[in-house]
Structure formats: C-alpha cells, structure tokens
Design a protein around this motif. Sequence first.
Motif, PDB file in Angstrom:
ATOM      1  N   ALA A  16       0.837  -1.204   0.000  1.00  0.00           N
ATOM      2  CA  ALA A  16       0.000   0.000   0.000  1.00  0.00           C
ATOM      3  C   ALA A  16       0.871   1.253   0.000  1.00  0.00           C
ATOM      4  O   ALA A  16       1.879   1.317   0.712  1.00  0.00           O
ATOM      5  CB  ALA A  16      -0.923  -0.001   1.215  1.00  0.00           C
ATOM      6  N   PRO A  17       0.527   2.254  -0.809  1.00  0.00           N
ATOM      7  CA  PRO A  17       1.298   3.508  -0.836  1.00  0.00           C
ATOM      8  C   PRO A  17       1.332   4.145   0.547  1.00  0.00           C
ATOM      9  O   PRO A  17       0.292   4.447   1.132  1.00  0.00           O
ATOM     10  CB  PRO A  17       0.511   4.386  -1.822  1.00  0.00           C
ATOM     11  CG  PRO A  17      -0.255   3.423  -2.670  1.00  0.00           C
ATOM     12  CD  PRO A  17      -0.599   2.276  -1.768  1.00  0.00           C
ATOM     13  N   LYS A  18       2.517   4.302   1.079  1.00  0.00           N
ATOM     14  CA  LYS A  18       2.674   4.832   2.428  1.00  0.00           C
ATOM     15  C   LYS A  18       2.169   6.278   2.499  1.00  0.00           C
ATOM     16  O   LYS A  18       2.500   7.105   1.658  1.00  0.00           O
ATOM     17  CB  LYS A  18       4.149   4.773   2.858  1.00  0.00           C
ATOM     18  CG  LYS A  18       4.745   3.363   2.810  1.00  0.00           C
ATOM     19  CD  LYS A  18       4.014   2.409   3.754  1.00  0.00           C
ATOM     20  CE  LYS A  18       4.680   1.034   3.773  1.00  0.00           C
ATOM     21  NZ  LYS A  18       4.382   0.258   2.558  1.00  0.00           N
ATOM     22  N   GLY A  19       1.374   6.549   3.494  1.00  0.00           N
ATOM     23  CA  GLY A  19       0.833   7.886   3.680  1.00  0.00           C
ATOM     24  C   GLY A  19      -0.452   8.140   2.921  1.00  0.00           C
ATOM     25  O   GLY A  19      -1.154   9.114   3.197  1.00  0.00           O
ATOM     26  N   ASP A  20      -0.757   7.302   1.952  1.00  0.00           N
ATOM     27  CA  ASP A  20      -1.968   7.491   1.148  1.00  0.00           C
ATOM     28  C   ASP A  20      -3.074   6.512   1.536  1.00  0.00           C
ATOM     29  O   ASP A  20      -4.251   6.871   1.543  1.00  0.00           O
ATOM     30  CB  ASP A  20      -1.656   7.336  -0.345  1.00  0.00           C
ATOM     31  CG  ASP A  20      -0.734   8.438  -0.852  1.00  0.00           C
ATOM     32  OD1 ASP A  20      -0.812   9.554  -0.305  1.00  0.00           O
ATOM     33  OD2 ASP A  20       0.037   8.167  -1.781  1.00  0.00           O
ATOM     34  N   VAL A  21      -2.702   5.274   1.802  1.00  0.00           N
ATOM     35  CA  VAL A  21      -3.693   4.239   2.124  1.00  0.00           C
ATOM     36  C   VAL A  21      -3.295   3.579   3.440  1.00  0.00           C
ATOM     37  O   VAL A  21      -2.161   3.105   3.590  1.00  0.00           O
ATOM     38  CB  VAL A  21      -3.775   3.173   1.010  1.00  0.00           C
ATOM     39  CG1 VAL A  21      -4.791   2.095   1.382  1.00  0.00           C
ATOM     40  CG2 VAL A  21      -4.154   3.820  -0.321  1.00  0.00           C
ATOM     41  N   PHE A  22      -4.240   3.543   4.367  1.00  0.00           N
ATOM     42  CA  PHE A  22      -3.997   2.903   5.656  1.00  0.00           C
ATOM     43  C   PHE A  22      -4.672   1.540   5.675  1.00  0.00           C
ATOM     44  O   PHE A  22      -5.873   1.422   5.462  1.00  0.00           O
ATOM     45  CB  PHE A  22      -4.540   3.765   6.797  1.00  0.00           C
ATOM     46  CG  PHE A  22      -4.508   3.077   8.147  1.00  0.00           C
ATOM     47  CD1 PHE A  22      -3.292   2.830   8.782  1.00  0.00           C
ATOM     48  CD2 PHE A  22      -5.688   2.644   8.750  1.00  0.00           C
ATOM     49  CE1 PHE A  22      -3.254   2.186  10.013  1.00  0.00           C
ATOM     50  CE2 PHE A  22      -5.657   1.999   9.981  1.00  0.00           C
ATOM     51  CZ  PHE A  22      -4.438   1.776  10.622  1.00  0.00           C
ATOM     52  N   GLU A  78      -9.986  -3.460  -1.133  1.00  0.00           N
ATOM     53  CA  GLU A  78     -10.843  -2.537  -1.878  1.00  0.00           C
ATOM     54  C   GLU A  78     -10.318  -1.106  -1.794  1.00  0.00           C
ATOM     55  O   GLU A  78     -10.514  -0.302  -2.715  1.00  0.00           O
ATOM     56  CB  GLU A  78     -12.268  -2.608  -1.325  1.00  0.00           C
ATOM     57  CG  GLU A  78     -13.299  -1.928  -2.210  1.00  0.00           C
ATOM     58  CD  GLU A  78     -14.716  -2.284  -1.825  1.00  0.00           C
ATOM     59  OE1 GLU A  78     -15.629  -1.927  -2.582  1.00  0.00           O
ATOM     60  OE2 GLU A  78     -14.917  -2.914  -0.762  1.00  0.00           O
ATOM     61  N   LYS A  79      -9.639  -0.771  -0.714  1.00  0.00           N
ATOM     62  CA  LYS A  79      -9.043   0.561  -0.586  1.00  0.00           C
ATOM     63  C   LYS A  79      -8.003   0.794  -1.686  1.00  0.00           C
ATOM     64  O   LYS A  79      -7.746   1.938  -2.089  1.00  0.00           O
ATOM     65  CB  LYS A  79      -8.381   0.721   0.780  1.00  0.00           C
ATOM     66  CG  LYS A  79      -9.344   0.725   1.955  1.00  0.00           C
ATOM     67  CD  LYS A  79      -8.571   0.874   3.271  1.00  0.00           C
ATOM     68  CE  LYS A  79      -9.506   0.885   4.470  1.00  0.00           C
ATOM     69  NZ  LYS A  79      -8.767   1.007   5.758  1.00  0.00           N
ATOM     70  N   LEU A  80      -7.403  -0.301  -2.168  1.00  0.00           N
ATOM     71  CA  LEU A  80      -6.404  -0.215  -3.240  1.00  0.00           C
ATOM     72  C   LEU A  80      -7.038  -0.384  -4.621  1.00  0.00           C
ATOM     73  O   LEU A  80      -6.331  -0.362  -5.628  1.00  0.00           O
ATOM     74  CB  LEU A  80      -5.337  -1.298  -3.043  1.00  0.00           C
ATOM     75  CG  LEU A  80      -4.515  -1.237  -1.757  1.00  0.00           C
ATOM     76  CD1 LEU A  80      -3.603  -2.447  -1.649  1.00  0.00           C
ATOM     77  CD2 LEU A  80      -3.714   0.046  -1.677  1.00  0.00           C
ATOM     78  N   GLY A  81      -8.343  -0.600  -4.648  1.00  0.00           N
ATOM     79  CA  GLY A  81      -9.015  -0.857  -5.924  1.00  0.00           C
ATOM     80  C   GLY A  81      -8.713  -2.229  -6.471  1.00  0.00           C
ATOM     81  O   GLY A  81      -8.759  -2.442  -7.686  1.00  0.00           O
ATOM     82  N   CYS A  82      -8.410  -3.167  -5.582  1.00  0.00           N
ATOM     83  CA  CYS A  82      -7.967  -4.500  -6.011  1.00  0.00           C
ATOM     84  C   CYS A  82      -8.839  -5.627  -5.454  1.00  0.00           C
ATOM     85  O   CYS A  82      -8.356  -6.746  -5.275  1.00  0.00           O
ATOM     86  CB  CYS A  82      -6.518  -4.732  -5.599  1.00  0.00           C
ATOM     87  SG  CYS A  82      -5.337  -3.648  -6.404  1.00  0.00           S
ATOM     88  N   ARG A  83     -10.087  -5.342  -5.166  1.00  0.00           N
ATOM     89  CA  ARG A  83     -10.951  -6.415  -4.685  1.00  0.00           C
ATOM     90  C   ARG A  83     -11.558  -7.116  -5.903  1.00  0.00           C
ATOM     91  O   ARG A  83     -12.741  -6.981  -6.216  1.00  0.00           O
ATOM     92  CB  ARG A  83     -12.043  -5.860  -3.780  1.00  0.00           C
ATOM     93  CG  ARG A  83     -12.906  -6.959  -3.173  1.00  0.00           C
ATOM     94  CD  ARG A  83     -13.858  -6.428  -2.125  1.00  0.00           C
ATOM     95  NE  ARG A  83     -14.661  -7.511  -1.562  1.00  0.00           N
ATOM     96  CZ  ARG A  83     -15.346  -7.417  -0.427  1.00  0.00           C
ATOM     97  NH1 ARG A  83     -15.329  -6.288   0.263  1.00  0.00           N
ATOM     98  NH2 ARG A  83     -16.049  -8.425   0.021  1.00  0.00           N
ATOM     99  N   GLN A  84     -10.740  -7.873  -6.580  1.00  0.00           N
ATOM    100  CA  GLN A  84     -11.165  -8.569  -7.778  1.00  0.00           C
ATOM    101  C   GLN A  84     -10.863 -10.062  -7.671  1.00  0.00           C
ATOM    102  O   GLN A  84      -9.907 -10.468  -7.023  1.00  0.00           O
ATOM    103  CB  GLN A  84     -10.452  -7.999  -9.013  1.00  0.00           C
ATOM    104  CG  GLN A  84     -10.867  -6.575  -9.347  1.00  0.00           C
ATOM    105  CD  GLN A  84     -12.306  -6.477  -9.825  1.00  0.00           C
ATOM    106  OE1 GLN A  84     -12.817  -7.375 -10.486  1.00  0.00           O
ATOM    107  NE2 GLN A  84     -12.973  -5.394  -9.479  1.00  0.00           N
ATOM    108  N   PHE A  85     -11.698 -10.843  -8.316  1.00  0.00           N
ATOM    109  CA  PHE A  85     -11.535 -12.284  -8.517  1.00  0.00           C
ATOM    110  C   PHE A  85     -11.950 -13.146  -7.322  1.00  0.00           C
ATOM    111  O   PHE A  85     -12.460 -14.243  -7.523  1.00  0.00           O
ATOM    112  CB  PHE A  85     -10.106 -12.646  -8.930  1.00  0.00           C
ATOM    113  CG  PHE A  85      -9.727 -12.107 -10.270  1.00  0.00           C
ATOM    114  CD1 PHE A  85     -10.333 -12.598 -11.417  1.00  0.00           C
ATOM    115  CD2 PHE A  85      -8.795 -11.105 -10.393  1.00  0.00           C
ATOM    116  CE1 PHE A  85     -10.001 -12.093 -12.668  1.00  0.00           C
ATOM    117  CE2 PHE A  85      -8.457 -10.595 -11.626  1.00  0.00           C
ATOM    118  CZ  PHE A  85      -9.062 -11.092 -12.771  1.00  0.00           C
ATOM    119  N   VAL A  86     -11.701 -12.711  -6.088  1.00  0.00           N
ATOM    120  CA  VAL A  86     -12.001 -13.598  -4.971  1.00  0.00           C
ATOM    121  C   VAL A  86     -13.085 -13.019  -4.064  1.00  0.00           C
ATOM    122  O   VAL A  86     -13.183 -11.803  -3.874  1.00  0.00           O
ATOM    123  CB  VAL A  86     -10.742 -13.882  -4.113  1.00  0.00           C
ATOM    124  CG1 VAL A  86      -9.748 -14.723  -4.879  1.00  0.00           C
ATOM    125  CG2 VAL A  86     -10.112 -12.599  -3.610  1.00  0.00           C
TER     126      VAL A  86
END
Length: 495
Positions: free
Chosen positions: A309-315, A338-346
């Motif tokens: 996760a990008p430090k300082g941007d996403v907790f 999902e905060k990273l926009g990566c809740r896909q496939f599972v």
Amino acid sequence: MANNTITISRDELADLKEAFDKVDIDNSGYINDYELQELFKEANLPLPGYKVRDIIEKIFAAADRNKDGKIDFEEFVSLVQEQKSKDVSRTFRKSINRRMGITAIGGTSSISSQGTQHSYSDEEKVAFANWINKTLKDDPDVKHLLPMNTDNNSLFTSLRDGILLCKMINFAQPDTVDERAINKTKLTAFTISENINLALNSASAIGCTVVNIGAQDLKEGKPHLVLGLLWQIIKAGLFADIEISKNEALIALLKDGETLEQLMKLSPEELLLRWVNYHLTNAQWPNINNFSHDIKDSKAYYHLLREIAPKGDVFIDFSGFHETNDLKRAHCMLQQAEKLGCRQFVSPSDVVSGNPKLNLAFVANLFNMYPALHKVDGFDLNHIEGETNEERTFRNWMNSLGVNPYVNHLYSDLTDALVIFQLYERIRQPVSWDRVNKPPFSALGGHMKKIENCNYAVEIGRSKARFSLVGICGHDLHEGNRTLTLALVWQLMRS
C-alpha cells in the motif's frame, strides 16, 4: 433427397444466399473450384484445403448437374444439405480433426464429452463476469451486453456474437485483433461466425489452447468451454508484464547466490510467489508455498497489503486480522484490498476454500497495480534480451496446441525435449515413449537424461521427419542455443 439429409430453412437459405453473393465477386451467378473453399467458410463450414480438393474431385462433380464446370446457387444449396447431413458431417468432423490434431472431445477437459456431464465453478463464473464488467464498462461496442448479471448465465450467452471475446483478447494483449475486422452492427449468422472465428484464431495467437473449441460451442454458450477460454485470456493479460525484460524491478527478487539467468527462467506463477514472499519477509511474516492452503486464513494477505500500500496514502486497518472466524477475517481483508481498488476475482469464501486459480488471479492483479519493488543497481541490463516477435509466435503456437508443461520461455522450457516430442506427435511423427526419460529429473543424473532426450529428438527430426538439421545435436537443444533450437522449431511449425 436422401432421408438423412437435413432440410434448409428459409432463414438459412437467406444466409446461404448472402454467403454465395459475397464470394461470387463477379456477380456471374456461379462459383468456380477456386472459390469453393472461401464459400464453405462463409457458410460456417470451414474446411482445410485438402478436404476442399477432395470435394472438387468427388462431390463437386456430382453436384454440378449441368456439367458446365461451375456450380450455381441451387447446386450449392444441395451440396450444403449433403455436408450438413449427420453421416457426412460426422465424417467431415473426424477428417478435419485428424488433419488438425484435434481430439474428439467437446471441451478443454481430457475426458470425452460424449455421454459426460461437464461441471463448472459458480465462483469462477461470478469472478470472470465481475472482471469483464469492470474492464469493459466504458466500451460502447459491448454496452448491449454489460453489465452482466452474475446471478444467471449472462456470462455464457455474452460471447455468442464474438464481440466481447475480441475485446477481452485486445485487453489482454493490445492490438491482437484489428478492430476494423470485428462485425459490430447488422449481425447475421455468418458475420457472427466471422467474429467468433476471428476471436478463436486471435486467442490461439496469444497462446490460448483452443483446439477443442469451435464457433458453435461458443454460440451455444457451453459453460466449461467459456470458462476455460476466458481464464486463459484473463491469465494472459494478468501475466503479460510479469517478466524481467518488461519489468526490471523484478530483479529485486533475486536470492543470494542466484544468477539473473536463473531468475529469468521462472514462470509468472513462480515469480508471483517469489514476490509475495519478498514482501512477507520484509514484514517478518512466514513465507507461503502456494496460493491455496497457505493463504486460507488471510493473514499473509493482510501483511502483503500493508507492505504494498502507498505509504501515507492508504492505511491498511489490521483490526480484522484478529477475527477468530476465517470467513469474517477474509471479508475484512478484502475490505482493505478494496481501498487499493484490487478487490477482484475472490470472495471471502474463495479465500477460505483456497481456490488456487482465483487466488492466483487476485495476487497477479495486486502485483500489476502495486508491485512496490525498487530498482536494483549493479546489474548490467543491456544484455537482457526480450522475447522477439518470432520467438513469441513460436511459443504461443506451442501453447495453443495444449502442450504440457506450458511453455513460458522458448529455450529453457525445451531443454528436456518433452515439449518437442509432443510437437512431433502433432505432425504425426511417432515417438517411442519408452525411450524418453521422464521427470522428475534427479540433480545427479538429470542432466544426462535430458541430453539423451534431446539426442532422440534430433534423431526423429533427421531420420523420420526428414528435417534439415545439419550441425545440430542434442547438446545444442539442451543448452538452449537460440539459432539451432529455432531451426528445429521452425521446421516443426512448418510441418
């Protein structure tokens, strides 16, 4: 008319007339022998050249009632009726299959489809439909299909006109399909078949195994075939940049004492596992060995998400990490993804059940979005040669034939000759498998056993296939000599 000859409906007759007129370029009302192959293709009865020649010699002469050396539309309809009759159709299918190396099964399964009920995964259906909905949501050419309803069979019916399939292939490997070649409006049975055949040929070109899939299978939306093909296309897109020649940051995954050449030989799956463990090591969490059993508790995923996760941007909130219920913990973990926009496939249940295919896709998507790798200095990258178009064509051709194991790297994956033996069988050159050394290869004698295989592969090429293999020996194949390996592979592909 013979009793076993089918009746042509009015709609089919109109489609046949459209096909006839399309091939009859000079509008003479007749077709000649050199136009017949194209006409069968337009009539959704594509036949290889040798079969068309047989028809010209046998059936064409019989259908040419006027004996004028040409065939008119009426005679063509009679010919189509014959080809579509059950007995003749079965003969044609077997003949084509023998010539093209296609086995008589209905799907990508190794089990015959005759009398077999194919099962499919609802989890995969939902995952793939969601991925397509997200990927192509802004494409105007598929707005009539999207978003698909994951609660019904929309995914299986959505491929019927071939447009969505072509779009997915271009998303996986851009510019594979020429958009101008896709029929998008005023679709007929023939233009739909053109779309599907274009998609199948293009899928083959990017390395998907399509030897057991036909246009009719996709028109009927056969679930196990649709899911099998979509998975190959999606995986091709997810894995496209997971190689060092395209992503130099992967050099950070080198282990102590390992050479760059050894790292480059790893498959995308192995690189992804190495990538996850790289971040788990940094997080001081135990490494994993697979994307099934070892990720069921979601704890490795939690640490991976926090590391990338990008430090300082996403907790990344770890409160769910201490949930006692695996399903609830997986749900909390996916909320962080999902905060990273990566809740896909599972889904949470896919994580807890350890679905290896969907978890692999989930991790590949994470890597593509947030690799979190830094450039490593001290390596001369000028000598790293990416895959050429020629090499990619050969590799994709092999994979499209369903060779096992999958060829990720053209030279290093041929060093035991096992794939070459499978290719010989594809061109009807018999292989004495009792002479072939099979894996696993021991560290002590494995090297010599692989060379023995390569020597035998060269022997078959020289003595049976009559290939020109001057100056080539088994050692060259085993060492991955580019020029000499390509010399053999080119002759195999030509055959």
